[in-house]
Enzyme design. Structure first.
Site, short mmCIF file in Angstrom:
data_model
loop_
_atom_site.label_atom_id
_atom_site.label_comp_id
_atom_site.label_asym_id
_atom_site.label_seq_id
_atom_site.Cartn_x
_atom_site.Cartn_y
_atom_site.Cartn_z
N SER A 59 -6.31 49.80 142.63
CA SER A 59 -6.63 48.37 142.70
C SER A 59 -6.66 47.72 141.31
CB SER A 59 -7.98 48.17 143.39
OG SER A 59 -9.02 48.84 142.69
N GLU A 119 -3.99 58.66 150.04
CA GLU A 119 -2.64 58.21 150.37
C GLU A 119 -1.60 59.21 149.90
OE1 GLU A 119 -3.75 53.43 150.08
OE2 GLU A 119 -2.36 54.33 148.65
#
Length: 284
Positions: free
Chosen positions: A156, A222
């Site tokens: 992020s 992920e």
């Protein structure tokens, strides 16, 4: 599934654009939301047209009316605030010389009521403008036929500097991507949406930065999911983008990942996107 904002960004992406953001509020200084105004320059057709993205603003009954009111100001932008040109030498064309076709696209997160549509269409026609309304129905219809071609996995902290510019550039190149800022809606299951994107996208772009390699949270989850998918499907899914990391750094994170040839963010967003698109569109 793509969002309405994603289609707003992608549509007309092959043309040069001049973007402005117009906050809407009251006289107390309270801001209800922000309209994105985009003036498109189609140099091949020697034409200009306009699109607006209008988020849902519950306090305002018809924010689209405010957007249409300021069209003259937007059309003056190439002359007063930003020069837009195309071509070299004698073939150079100035964007302010292109002819405004009168075409205006309204991307509204909250569908415009029929009676309001009729009024806006009538008012626009009176001054030579043609309105096209696009909302939830348009988004759902497009989503029936379009699926993201790549999932963008990133830390992020790298969103604004790398992930978002890359997602925008790929959209402009007509390559739909799964990117959290555009692909997640309020109320969506974060885990469910990400897992769906990881499973369904043919490719996954990993933005490898020091932030990514030191993140033991979502990005690690992920990556593990993508790596497992490669083993199960026996296909190359991962497309790395390297930025400020060394082969040694990546090797410590994943020896197998260090062996993958990747794009270099230092080459610029356009070149990075071009190389990724070639890999995405390559035959399996």
């Amino acid at each position: 599934m793509a969002t309405l904002n994603e289609y707003f960004i992608k549509n007309g992406g092959r043309n040069l654009t001049l973007d402005e953001r117009w906050p809407l509020g009251d006289n107390t200084g309270k801001v209800f939301g922000e309209i994105t105004a985009r003036l498109h320059f189609d140099f091949e057709a020697y034409a200009q047209y306009i699109s607006f993205y209008v988020p849902s603003m519950e306090e305002l009954e018809l924010p689209e009316a405010f957007a249409l009111r300021d069209i003259p100001r937007l059309l003056k932008a190439p002359s007063e605030r930003a020069q837009v040109t195309m071509g070299l030498g004698e073939e150079q064309t100035d964007g302010k010389d292109l002819i405004f076709t009168g075409q205006v696209y309204l991307y509204s997160e909250r569908p415009v009521k029929a009676e309001h549509k009729a009024r806006l269409l009538q008012e626009a026609a009176a001054i030579g403008h043609r309105l096209t309304f696009r909302s939830v129905e348009y988004m759902n219809e497009r989503n029936k036929y379009e699926k993201p071609l790549a999932f963008i996995s990133h830390d992020s902290r790298d969103k604004k500097a790398i992930a978002e510019p890359l997602a925008l550039q790929l959209q402009r190149m007509m390559c739909p991507v799964w990117f959290d800022q555009y692909s997640l809606r309020v109320g969506d299951s974060l885990r469910g949406s990400i897992e769906k994107g990881l499973q369904e996208c043919p490719k996954c772009i990993l933005i490898l930065t020091p932030n990514f390699l030191n993140n033991n949270g979502w990005t690690k989850v992920e990556y593990d999911s993508i790596f497992t998918r490669e083993l199960v499907e026996r296909q190359r899914v991962i497309l790395p983008v390297w930025h400020n990391v060394t082969p040694e750094d990546v090797y410590k994170y994943s020896p197998i990942l260090a062996d993958r040839f990747g794009a270099r963010w230092s080459e610029g967003v356009e070149e990075t996107a071009r190389k990724l698109l070639l890999a995405i569109e390559a035959p399996a």
